[in-house]
Structures are given as structure tokens and as C-alpha cells.
Design a protein around this motif. Structure first.
Motif: not given
Length: 58
Positions: A11-13, A19-21, A24-27, A41-45
Motif C-alpha cells: 500500500x505504501x507504493x 502523491x507523485x501524481x 505532477x499535476x501541481x508542477x 510522472x515517470x516516478x508515479x508510473x
């Protein structure tokens, strides 16, 4: 208290991926398409794929 046995719950992943998504949206809203946006975005994937891999039974 939980024990520290070297195993990371899956679940932490998923939480990290969400969180990364969000980051990414804010950035993307602040700077548009930049290197940092693509990196987030790549980190989120990667984290989401890791979550899926951990769910596959062995």
C-alpha cells in the motif's frame, strides 16, 4: 507497534504513486511541461507498476 522485518507493505507504493501524481499535476499547472514534470510522472508510473507487481501472487 509493528515489527521491522524488512518487508515494505504494497500500500505504501500506491500511496507514493498517488502523491507523485498530485505533485505532477501541481508542477504542470505551475511550470507547464518541463523536465521536473516528466520526472515526477515517470516516478508515479514506476511506483504504480511496483504496486501492481507486489500484488501479483507468486
Amino acid at each position: 507497534m509493528g515489527s521491522i522485518d524488512g518487508e515494505i507493505p504494497a500500500v505504501w507504493f500506491l500511496i507514493s504513486s498517488i502523491g507523485f501524481v498530485i505533485l505532477t499535476f501541481i508542477q504542470y499547472r505551475n511550470t507547464g511541461k518541463s523536465f521536473n514534470t516528466i520526472f515526477l510522472f515517470i516516478m508515479a508510473i514506476i511506483f504504480f507498476v511496483s504496486y501492481i507487481i507486489l500484488l501479483i501472487p507468486r
